[in-house]
Design a protein around this motif. Structure first.
Motif, PDB file in Angstrom:
ATOM      1  N   LEU A 154     -28.906  -9.925  16.618  1.00  0.00           N
ATOM      2  CA  LEU A 154     -30.368 -10.013  16.607  1.00  0.00           C
ATOM      3  C   LEU A 154     -30.954  -8.670  16.192  1.00  0.00           C
ATOM      4  CD1 LEU A 154     -30.924 -11.839  20.048  1.00  0.00           C
ATOM      5  CD2 LEU A 154     -30.862 -12.882  17.765  1.00  0.00           C
ATOM      6  N   THR A 155     -31.864  -8.720  15.218  1.00  0.00           N
ATOM      7  CA  THR A 155     -32.665  -7.550  14.873  1.00  0.00           C
ATOM      8  C   THR A 155     -34.124  -7.945  15.092  1.00  0.00           C
ATOM      9  OG1 THR A 155     -33.073  -8.109  12.543  1.00  0.00           O
ATOM     10  CG2 THR A 155     -30.983  -7.028  13.057  1.00  0.00           C
ATOM     11  N   THR A 182     -36.230  -8.858  12.939  1.00  0.00           N
ATOM     12  CA  THR A 182     -36.654  -9.958  12.066  1.00  0.00           C
ATOM     13  C   THR A 182     -35.565 -10.974  11.751  1.00  0.00           C
ATOM     14  OG1 THR A 182     -36.136  -8.637  10.095  1.00  0.00           O
ATOM     15  CG2 THR A 182     -38.389  -8.524  10.942  1.00  0.00           C
ATOM     16  N   GLU A 183     -34.316 -10.686  12.129  1.00  0.00           N
ATOM     17  CA  GLU A 183     -33.213 -11.553  11.715  1.00  0.00           C
ATOM     18  C   GLU A 183     -32.382 -12.034  12.897  1.00  0.00           C
ATOM     19  OE1 GLU A 183     -32.659 -12.735   8.792  1.00  0.00           O
ATOM     20  OE2 GLU A 183     -33.710 -11.418   7.403  1.00  0.00           O
ATOM     21  N   THR A 184     -31.869 -13.265  12.769  1.00  0.00           N
ATOM     22  CA  THR A 184     -30.837 -13.803  13.648  1.00  0.00           C
ATOM     23  C   THR A 184     -29.699 -14.263  12.754  1.00  0.00           C
ATOM     24  OG1 THR A 184     -32.441 -14.565  15.294  1.00  0.00           O
ATOM     25  CG2 THR A 184     -30.254 -15.562  15.354  1.00  0.00           C
ATOM     26  N   ALA A 185     -28.502 -13.723  12.958  1.00  0.00           N
ATOM     27  CA  ALA A 185     -27.396 -14.038  12.062  1.00  0.00           C
ATOM     28  C   ALA A 185     -26.080 -13.981  12.825  1.00  0.00           C
ATOM     29  CB  ALA A 185     -27.371 -13.064  10.886  1.00  0.00           C
ATOM     30  N   CYS A 186     -25.049 -14.549  12.223  1.00  0.00           N
ATOM     31  CA  CYS A 186     -23.712 -14.527  12.824  1.00  0.00           C
ATOM     32  C   CYS A 186     -22.772 -13.681  11.969  1.00  0.00           C
ATOM     33  CB  CYS A 186     -23.158 -15.938  12.950  1.00  0.00           C
ATOM     34  SG  CYS A 186     -23.929 -16.899  14.260  1.00  0.00           S
ATOM     35  N   THR A 187     -21.856 -12.992  12.610  1.00  0.00           N
ATOM     36  CA  THR A 187     -20.901 -12.150  11.908  1.00  0.00           C
ATOM     37  C   THR A 187     -19.481 -12.495  12.333  1.00  0.00           C
ATOM     38  OG1 THR A 187     -20.240  -9.855  11.437  1.00  0.00           O
ATOM     39  CG2 THR A 187     -21.018 -10.330  13.656  1.00  0.00           C
ATOM     40  N   GLN A 188     -18.536 -12.132  11.466  1.00  0.00           N
ATOM     41  CA  GLN A 188     -17.125 -12.318  11.776  1.00  0.00           C
ATOM     42  C   GLN A 188     -16.561 -11.133  12.558  1.00  0.00           C
ATOM     43  OE1 GLN A 188     -14.909 -14.909  11.062  1.00  0.00           O
ATOM     44  NE2 GLN A 188     -16.725 -16.080  10.537  1.00  0.00           N
ATOM     45  N   LEU A 189     -17.344 -10.071  12.700  1.00  0.00           N
ATOM     46  CA  LEU A 189     -16.869  -8.919  13.469  1.00  0.00           C
ATOM     47  C   LEU A 189     -16.808  -9.266  14.951  1.00  0.00           C
ATOM     48  CD1 LEU A 189     -17.672  -7.571  10.748  1.00  0.00           C
ATOM     49  CD2 LEU A 189     -18.336  -5.561  12.072  1.00  0.00           C
ATOM     50  N   THR A 190     -15.854  -8.700  15.652  1.00  0.00           N
ATOM     51  CA  THR A 190     -15.739  -8.935  17.091  1.00  0.00           C
ATOM     52  C   THR A 190     -16.644  -7.974  17.854  1.00  0.00           C
ATOM     53  OG1 THR A 190     -13.922  -7.344  17.356  1.00  0.00           O
ATOM     54  CG2 THR A 190     -13.326  -9.623  16.793  1.00  0.00           C
ATOM     55  N   LEU A 191     -16.940  -8.322  19.118  1.00  0.00           N
ATOM     56  CA  LEU A 191     -17.725  -7.407  19.954  1.00  0.00           C
ATOM     57  C   LEU A 191     -17.006  -6.068  20.105  1.00  0.00           C
ATOM     58  CD1 LEU A 191     -19.229  -9.471  22.927  1.00  0.00           C
ATOM     59  CD2 LEU A 191     -20.299  -8.835  20.759  1.00  0.00           C
ATOM     60  N   LYS A 192     -15.688  -6.112  20.167  1.00  0.00           N
ATOM     61  CA  LYS A 192     -14.913  -4.880  20.327  1.00  0.00           C
ATOM     62  C   LYS A 192     -15.146  -3.935  19.158  1.00  0.00           C
ATOM     63  CE  LYS A 192     -10.173  -3.153  20.687  1.00  0.00           C
ATOM     64  NZ  LYS A 192      -8.741  -3.511  20.730  1.00  0.00           N
ATOM     65  N   VAL A 193     -15.090  -4.459  17.942  1.00  0.00           N
ATOM     66  CA  VAL A 193     -15.307  -3.629  16.749  1.00  0.00           C
ATOM     67  C   VAL A 193     -16.746  -3.131  16.710  1.00  0.00           C
ATOM     68  CG1 VAL A 193     -15.407  -3.656  14.224  1.00  0.00           C
ATOM     69  CG2 VAL A 193     -13.462  -4.679  15.399  1.00  0.00           C
ATOM     70  N   LEU A 194     -17.708  -3.997  17.022  1.00  0.00           N
ATOM     71  CA  LEU A 194     -19.117  -3.592  17.036  1.00  0.00           C
ATOM     72  C   LEU A 194     -19.374  -2.501  18.066  1.00  0.00           C
ATOM     73  CD1 LEU A 194     -20.759  -7.126  16.718  1.00  0.00           C
ATOM     74  CD2 LEU A 194     -20.869  -5.294  15.004  1.00  0.00           C
ATOM     75  N   GLU A 195     -18.729  -2.622  19.227  1.00  0.00           N
ATOM     76  CA  GLU A 195     -18.912  -1.618  20.279  1.00  0.00           C
ATOM     77  C   GLU A 195     -18.345  -0.267  19.848  1.00  0.00           C
ATOM     78  OE1 GLU A 195     -17.883  -0.973  25.039  1.00  0.00           O
ATOM     79  OE2 GLU A 195     -16.927  -2.577  23.898  1.00  0.00           O
ATOM     80  N   GLU A 196     -17.218  -0.298  19.154  1.00  0.00           N
ATOM     81  CA  GLU A 196     -16.544   0.947  18.778  1.00  0.00           C
ATOM     82  C   GLU A 196     -17.166   1.624  17.563  1.00  0.00           C
ATOM     83  OE1 GLU A 196     -12.509  -0.219  18.208  1.00  0.00           O
ATOM     84  OE2 GLU A 196     -12.032  -0.207  20.362  1.00  0.00           O
ATOM     85  N   LYS A 197     -17.811   0.834  16.677  1.00  0.00           N
ATOM     86  CA  LYS A 197     -18.180   1.404  15.379  1.00  0.00           C
ATOM     87  C   LYS A 197     -19.654   1.249  15.002  1.00  0.00           C
ATOM     88  CE  LYS A 197     -13.538   1.233  13.553  1.00  0.00           C
ATOM     89  NZ  LYS A 197     -12.678   0.980  12.373  1.00  0.00           N
ATOM     90  N   THR A 198     -20.488   0.841  15.969  1.00  0.00           N
ATOM     91  CA  THR A 198     -21.934   0.775  15.722  1.00  0.00           C
ATOM     92  C   THR A 198     -22.656   1.405  16.917  1.00  0.00           C
ATOM     93  OG1 THR A 198     -22.426  -1.332  16.825  1.00  0.00           O
ATOM     94  CG2 THR A 198     -21.532  -1.451  14.575  1.00  0.00           C
ATOM     95  N   SER A 201     -29.238  -8.857  36.298  1.00  0.00           N
ATOM     96  CA  SER A 201     -30.250  -8.104  35.552  1.00  0.00           C
ATOM     97  C   SER A 201     -30.286  -8.573  34.106  1.00  0.00           C
ATOM     98  CB  SER A 201     -29.934  -6.603  35.574  1.00  0.00           C
ATOM     99  OG  SER A 201     -29.781  -6.133  36.891  1.00  0.00           O
ATOM    100  N   ASP A 202     -31.425  -8.353  33.471  1.00  0.00           N
ATOM    101  CA  ASP A 202     -31.588  -8.625  32.047  1.00  0.00           C
ATOM    102  C   ASP A 202     -32.218  -7.404  31.389  1.00  0.00           C
ATOM    103  OD1 ASP A 202     -30.631 -11.274  32.075  1.00  0.00           O
ATOM    104  OD2 ASP A 202     -32.609 -12.053  32.632  1.00  0.00           O
ATOM    105  N   ILE A 203     -31.815  -7.169  30.151  1.00  0.00           N
ATOM    106  CA  ILE A 203     -32.480  -6.152  29.335  1.00  0.00           C
ATOM    107  C   ILE A 203     -33.388  -6.862  28.343  1.00  0.00           C
ATOM    108  CG2 ILE A 203     -32.129  -4.497  27.446  1.00  0.00           C
ATOM    109  CD1 ILE A 203     -29.669  -3.496  28.893  1.00  0.00           C
ATOM    110  N   VAL A 204     -34.615  -6.373  28.221  1.00  0.00           N
ATOM    111  CA  VAL A 204     -35.547  -6.883  27.223  1.00  0.00           C
ATOM    112  C   VAL A 204     -35.709  -5.799  26.158  1.00  0.00           C
ATOM    113  CG1 VAL A 204     -37.852  -7.792  26.771  1.00  0.00           C
ATOM    114  CG2 VAL A 204     -36.758  -8.214  28.990  1.00  0.00           C
ATOM    115  N   THR A 205     -35.508  -6.171  24.891  1.00  0.00           N
ATOM    116  CA  THR A 205     -35.625  -5.191  23.814  1.00  0.00           C
ATOM    117  C   THR A 205     -37.077  -5.073  23.350  1.00  0.00           C
ATOM    118  OG1 THR A 205     -35.328  -6.726  21.953  1.00  0.00           O
ATOM    119  CG2 THR A 205     -33.336  -5.926  23.053  1.00  0.00           C
ATOM    120  N   GLN A 206     -37.328  -4.140  22.479  1.00  0.00           N
ATOM    121  CA  GLN A 206     -38.678  -3.931  21.956  1.00  0.00           C
ATOM    122  C   GLN A 206     -39.192  -5.140  21.194  1.00  0.00           C
ATOM    123  OE1 GLN A 206     -38.683  -0.299  19.717  1.00  0.00           O
ATOM    124  NE2 GLN A 206     -38.036   0.954  21.453  1.00  0.00           N
ATOM    125  N   SER A 207     -38.277  -5.950  20.665  1.00  0.00           N
ATOM    126  CA  SER A 207     -38.688  -7.158  19.939  1.00  0.00           C
ATOM    127  C   SER A 207     -38.727  -8.386  20.837  1.00  0.00           C
ATOM    128  CB  SER A 207     -37.729  -7.420  18.767  1.00  0.00           C
ATOM    129  OG  SER A 207     -37.727  -6.329  17.872  1.00  0.00           O
TER     130      SER A 207
END
Length: 238
Positions: A164-165, A167-183, A210-216
């Motif tokens: 989620l950004t 303006t966008e909602t999309a799906c990726t083939q990257l794993t959460l592990k890779v996203l956590e390590e490299k973003t 608990s929940d986190i609410v983002t700026q969007s």
């Protein structure tokens, strides 16, 4: 019989390599891809033993693709490249196999023989990038490249890893592990990552969740395990 995927944006180069592999035998080409985004999807779905990977591809290069793969499930990789002195030296220094275009049949036979005899997986970390700048996403007849810095939330959903950004909602083939390590995303739950830069509010519920609410306005769940770490990161004492 080893299962292989060939990834190269040049159709003729793909066809020629596949034809040579078929003539040599011992390797079954189970898929071919014309770009790294399709390649990432096929690798995750088909789980090949080896990938023949072109380095010079538009948008997402072969090196970018290496950085997007989960090290725990990464196949062996044979790099395919037009001669590049620096790239070849990097491969040689780290004992990675590579093929120079145009591929010579005798050289390919040696590579196949080496693959059949290989007993361990490669460690590609010496040449993998530590950060990913663009996240490939697909779905609804489109392909998106989302800047990593724009990501607000990543989560595991039935359709895969959802991003989620603003303006966008999309799906990726990257794993959460890779996203956590490299973003810029950090872990807030077993199934959620959050970008701390976009945190607007942490809602504490009576039942201890608990929940986190983002700026969007996106919402990410927070587990007790990670709540303390996130509070400390934001400078919240209580």
């Amino acid at each position: 019989m080893l299962k292989a995927i060939v990834i190269d944006d040049e159709l003729f180069a793909r066809e020629e390599l596949i034809e040579q592999l078929n003539e040599i035998g011992h390797i079954e080409v189970i898929a071919e891809c014309g770009n790294a985004i399709d390649g990432l999807k096929q690798i995750n779905q088909l789980k090949p033993d080896v990938v023949f990977l072109d380095i010079q591809m538009p948008k997402i290069t072969g090196m970018d693709l290496i950085s997007m793969l989960d090290p725990d499930t990464m196949p062996n990789v044979v790099f395919v490249t037009a001669y590049d002195e620096f790239a070849v030296k990097a491969f040689e220094d780290n004992a990675f196999d590579y093929l120079l275009k145009p591929i010579e049949p005798c050289r390919l036979k040696k590579t196949v023989k080496r693959l059949l005899a290989a007993g361990t997986k490669q460690d590609l970390s010496p040449i993998a990038q530590t950060k990913i700048e663009l996240i490939p996403c697909s779905g609804h007849n489109r392909i998106l490249l989302l800047p990593a810095q724009d990501l607000e939330v990543a989560s595991i959903q039935a359709s895969g890893v959802q991003l989620l950004t603003k303006t966008e909602t999309a799906c990726t083939q990257l794993t959460l592990k890779v996203l956590e390590e490299k973003t810029p995303l950090i872990r807030c739950h077993r199934q959620f990552l959050i970008n701390p830069h976009f945190i607007r509010e942490i809602k504490l519920h009576d039942n201890g969740t608990s929940d986190i609410v983002t700026q969007s306005g996106h919402i990410a769940q927070v587990s007790r395990r990670y709540l303390k770490e996130i509070k400390e990161r934001l400078g919240i004492q209580h």
